[in-house]
Design a protein around this motif. Sequence first.
Motif, PDB file in Angstrom:
ATOM      1  N   THR A 196      27.730 -24.265 -13.308  1.00 32.66           N
ATOM      2  CA  THR A 196      26.809 -24.114 -14.145  1.00 32.66           C
ATOM      3  C   THR A 196      26.297 -22.643 -14.087  1.00 32.66           C
ATOM      4  OG1 THR A 196      25.433 -24.790 -12.349  1.00 32.66           O
ATOM      5  CG2 THR A 196      26.004 -26.443 -14.224  1.00 32.66           C
ATOM      6  N   GLY A 197      26.653 -21.846 -13.136  1.00 30.30           N
ATOM      7  CA  GLY A 197      26.309 -20.299 -13.011  1.00 30.30           C
ATOM      8  C   GLY A 197      26.915 -19.408 -13.981  1.00 30.30           C
ATOM      9  N   ASP A 198      26.258 -18.419 -14.168  1.00 30.19           N
ATOM     10  CA  ASP A 198      26.796 -17.373 -15.189  1.00 30.19           C
ATOM     11  C   ASP A 198      27.449 -16.339 -14.348  1.00 30.19           C
ATOM     12  OD1 ASP A 198      27.343 -15.560 -17.063  1.00 30.19           O
ATOM     13  OD2 ASP A 198      24.986 -15.392 -17.343  1.00 30.19           O
ATOM     14  N   PRO A 199      28.685 -16.043 -14.705  1.00 27.91           N
ATOM     15  CA  PRO A 199      29.444 -15.134 -13.899  1.00 27.91           C
ATOM     16  C   PRO A 199      29.072 -13.679 -13.939  1.00 27.91           C
ATOM     17  CG  PRO A 199      31.014 -16.643 -15.161  1.00 27.91           C
ATOM     18  CD  PRO A 199      29.594 -16.848 -15.684  1.00 27.91           C
ATOM     19  N   ALA A 200      28.160 -13.486 -14.973  1.00 30.29           N
ATOM     20  CA  ALA A 200      27.457 -11.970 -15.194  1.00 30.29           C
ATOM     21  C   ALA A 200      26.550 -11.676 -13.790  1.00 30.29           C
ATOM     22  CB  ALA A 200      26.583 -12.146 -16.523  1.00 30.29           C
ATOM     23  N   THR A 201      26.217 -12.655 -12.994  1.00 30.84           N
ATOM     24  CA  THR A 201      25.453 -12.438 -11.795  1.00 30.84           C
ATOM     25  C   THR A 201      26.418 -11.938 -10.727  1.00 30.84           C
ATOM     26  OG1 THR A 201      25.977 -14.770 -10.859  1.00 30.84           O
ATOM     27  CG2 THR A 201      24.167 -14.535 -12.156  1.00 30.84           C
ATOM     28  N   GLY A 202      27.686 -11.747 -11.021  1.00 24.49           N
ATOM     29  CA  GLY A 202      28.583 -11.376  -9.962  1.00 24.49           C
ATOM     30  C   GLY A 202      29.267 -12.403  -9.146  1.00 24.49           C
ATOM     31  N   LEU A 203      28.761 -13.600  -9.377  1.00 28.01           N
ATOM     32  CA  LEU A 203      29.344 -14.664  -8.537  1.00 28.01           C
ATOM     33  C   LEU A 203      29.793 -15.627  -9.265  1.00 28.01           C
ATOM     34  CD1 LEU A 203      28.729 -15.922  -5.382  1.00 28.01           C
ATOM     35  CD2 LEU A 203      26.993 -17.233  -6.426  1.00 28.01           C
ATOM     36  N   SER A 204      31.054 -15.838  -9.172  1.00 30.00           N
ATOM     37  CA  SER A 204      32.222 -16.607 -10.183  1.00 30.00           C
ATOM     38  C   SER A 204      31.946 -17.986  -9.919  1.00 30.00           C
ATOM     39  CB  SER A 204      33.609 -15.980 -10.203  1.00 30.00           C
ATOM     40  OG  SER A 204      34.041 -16.461  -8.783  1.00 30.00           O
ATOM     41  N   SER A 205      31.616 -18.474  -8.873  1.00 31.94           N
ATOM     42  CA  SER A 205      31.382 -19.786  -8.730  1.00 31.94           C
ATOM     43  C   SER A 205      30.294 -20.133  -7.460  1.00 31.94           C
ATOM     44  CB  SER A 205      32.974 -20.515  -8.442  1.00 31.94           C
ATOM     45  OG  SER A 205      33.256 -20.055  -7.168  1.00 31.94           O
ATOM     46  N   GLY A 206      30.095 -21.169  -7.370  1.00 33.81           N
ATOM     47  CA  GLY A 206      29.226 -21.428  -6.083  1.00 33.81           C
ATOM     48  C   GLY A 206      27.809 -21.215  -6.293  1.00 33.81           C
ATOM     49  N   ARG A 207      26.923 -21.362  -5.193  1.00 36.74           N
ATOM     50  CA  ARG A 207      25.593 -20.949  -5.259  1.00 36.74           C
ATOM     51  C   ARG A 207      25.156 -20.341  -4.120  1.00 36.74           C
ATOM     52  NH1 ARG A 207      20.767 -23.881  -2.890  1.00 36.74           N
ATOM     53  NH2 ARG A 207      18.890 -23.110  -4.124  1.00 36.74           N
ATOM     54  N   LEU A 208      24.265 -19.072  -4.063  1.00 38.21           N
ATOM     55  CA  LEU A 208      23.602 -18.324  -2.934  1.00 38.21           C
ATOM     56  C   LEU A 208      22.179 -18.703  -3.002  1.00 38.21           C
ATOM     57  CD1 LEU A 208      24.893 -14.604  -3.325  1.00 38.21           C
ATOM     58  CD2 LEU A 208      25.240 -16.441  -1.293  1.00 38.21           C
ATOM     59  N   ASN A 209      21.657 -19.131  -1.712  1.00 31.79           N
ATOM     60  CA  ASN A 209      20.358 -19.127  -1.558  1.00 31.79           C
ATOM     61  C   ASN A 209      19.925 -18.308  -0.459  1.00 31.79           C
ATOM     62  OD1 ASN A 209      18.526 -21.464   0.234  1.00 31.79           O
ATOM     63  ND2 ASN A 209      17.865 -20.437  -1.540  1.00 31.79           N
ATOM     64  N   ILE A 210      19.182 -17.537  -0.752  1.00 25.19           N
ATOM     65  CA  ILE A 210      18.576 -16.431   0.152  1.00 25.19           C
ATOM     66  C   ILE A 210      17.080 -16.869   0.681  1.00 25.19           C
ATOM     67  CG2 ILE A 210      18.151 -14.222   0.235  1.00 25.19           C
ATOM     68  CD1 ILE A 210      19.791 -13.613  -2.014  1.00 25.19           C
ATOM     69  N   THR A 211      16.822 -17.206   1.644  1.00 29.23           N
ATOM     70  CA  THR A 211      15.472 -17.736   2.136  1.00 29.23           C
ATOM     71  C   THR A 211      14.982 -16.625   3.271  1.00 29.23           C
ATOM     72  OG1 THR A 211      16.605 -18.978   3.941  1.00 29.23           O
ATOM     73  CG2 THR A 211      15.999 -20.256   2.054  1.00 29.23           C
ATOM     74  N   MET A 212      13.913 -16.020   3.048  1.00 25.12           N
ATOM     75  CA  MET A 212      13.454 -15.006   3.850  1.00 25.12           C
ATOM     76  C   MET A 212      12.138 -15.523   4.299  1.00 25.12           C
ATOM     77  SD  MET A 212      13.322 -11.628   1.306  1.00 25.12           S
ATOM     78  CE  MET A 212      12.760 -12.488  -0.329  1.00 25.12           C
ATOM     79  N   ARG A 213      12.189 -15.244   5.749  1.00 21.11           N
ATOM     80  CA  ARG A 213      11.079 -15.902   6.521  1.00 21.11           C
ATOM     81  C   ARG A 213      10.457 -14.960   7.457  1.00 21.11           C
ATOM     82  NH1 ARG A 213      14.188 -20.970   7.967  1.00 21.11           N
ATOM     83  NH2 ARG A 213      15.531 -21.311   6.214  1.00 21.11           N
ATOM     84  N   VAL A 214       9.403 -15.242   7.822  1.00 18.21           N
ATOM     85  CA  VAL A 214       8.647 -14.619   9.051  1.00 18.21           C
ATOM     86  C   VAL A 214       8.712 -15.310  10.431  1.00 18.21           C
ATOM     87  CG1 VAL A 214       6.311 -13.599   9.784  1.00 18.21           C
ATOM     88  CG2 VAL A 214       6.867 -13.716   7.576  1.00 18.21           C
ATOM     89  N   THR A 215       9.554 -14.654  11.119  1.00 18.67           N
ATOM     90  CA  THR A 215      10.019 -15.543  12.570  1.00 18.67           C
ATOM     91  C   THR A 215       8.811 -15.576  13.360  1.00 18.67           C
ATOM     92  OG1 THR A 215      10.565 -13.541  13.645  1.00 18.67           O
ATOM     93  CG2 THR A 215      12.290 -14.679  12.377  1.00 18.67           C
ATOM     94  N   GLY A 216       7.841 -14.483  13.467  1.00 20.92           N
ATOM     95  CA  GLY A 216       6.790 -14.176  14.450  1.00 20.92           C
ATOM     96  C   GLY A 216       7.203 -13.956  15.871  1.00 20.92           C
ATOM     97  N   LEU A 217       8.468 -13.449  15.882  1.00 20.99           N
ATOM     98  CA  LEU A 217       8.972 -12.878  16.988  1.00 20.99           C
ATOM     99  C   LEU A 217       9.031 -11.265  17.027  1.00 20.99           C
ATOM    100  CD1 LEU A 217      12.263 -14.976  16.919  1.00 20.99           C
ATOM    101  CD2 LEU A 217      10.079 -15.524  18.428  1.00 20.99           C
ATOM    102  N   THR A 218       9.142 -10.749  18.199  1.00 16.34           N
ATOM    103  CA  THR A 218       9.097  -9.228  18.571  1.00 16.34           C
ATOM    104  C   THR A 218      10.460  -8.826  19.114  1.00 16.34           C
ATOM    105  OG1 THR A 218       7.821  -9.593  20.385  1.00 16.34           O
ATOM    106  CG2 THR A 218       6.543  -9.120  18.338  1.00 16.34           C
TER     107      THR A 218
END
Length: 218
Positions: A196-218
């Motif tokens: 169901t993805g569009d190859p124009a994204t650069g991804l020919s198959s599959g799904r990328l999920n990017i989750t950005m978080r704040v760890t609270g660590l130093t």
Amino acid sequence: MSALIPRPAMEVAPGAWHVPGWLTLAQQRELVTACRAWATGPVPIRHTRLPRGGVMSVQTVCVGWHWQPYRYTRTADDVNGRRVAEFPDWMVRLGRRAHLEAYGDEHAARDHTPDTALINFYDGQARMGMHQDKDERSSAPVVSLSIGDTCVFRVGNTETRSKPYTDIELSSGDLFVLGGPSRFAFHGVPKVYEGTGDPATGLSSGRLNITMRVTGLT
């Protein structure tokens, strides 16, 4: 052909916002390129092994901090012992824009400073069971971006993995922010719709999920 009408943002649960089509096609391509580079190292993408011996069906690579069940470290001691790639400033800016888009609070968005990203790749058979994002020491919202194949995203409650929950579809370019009362809601991905993805994204198959978080660590 008529132009696509943008779908409106929707609050799926208190503090949990779905913003369809938030990323442009060009932005999706840029993210795919960045993720491909991270996937090759310094700590390569892999199927994470769980403490009881199971192996996750998604493949994961981390930026900023390395996640292994169920903690964050600077070095990937469960993979190759190397330090993960640095979390880039442009991702901090992207996370702040996402925060502002979801909540409309400029002051809170300026203070939002993600310092790690978990990047999960789903092939057509991969799934993610119901879980909470609770290894961080911060309750700052989690920003999630989808690229490629559409998936079913299940948003539950904060007490149990079972019902009540809500199923929505996340498509390529969609933003989802999990914060406020829903920050520690159980959530998962029970299905990915292959092809169901569009190859124009650069991804020919599959799904990328990017989750950005704040760890609270130093």
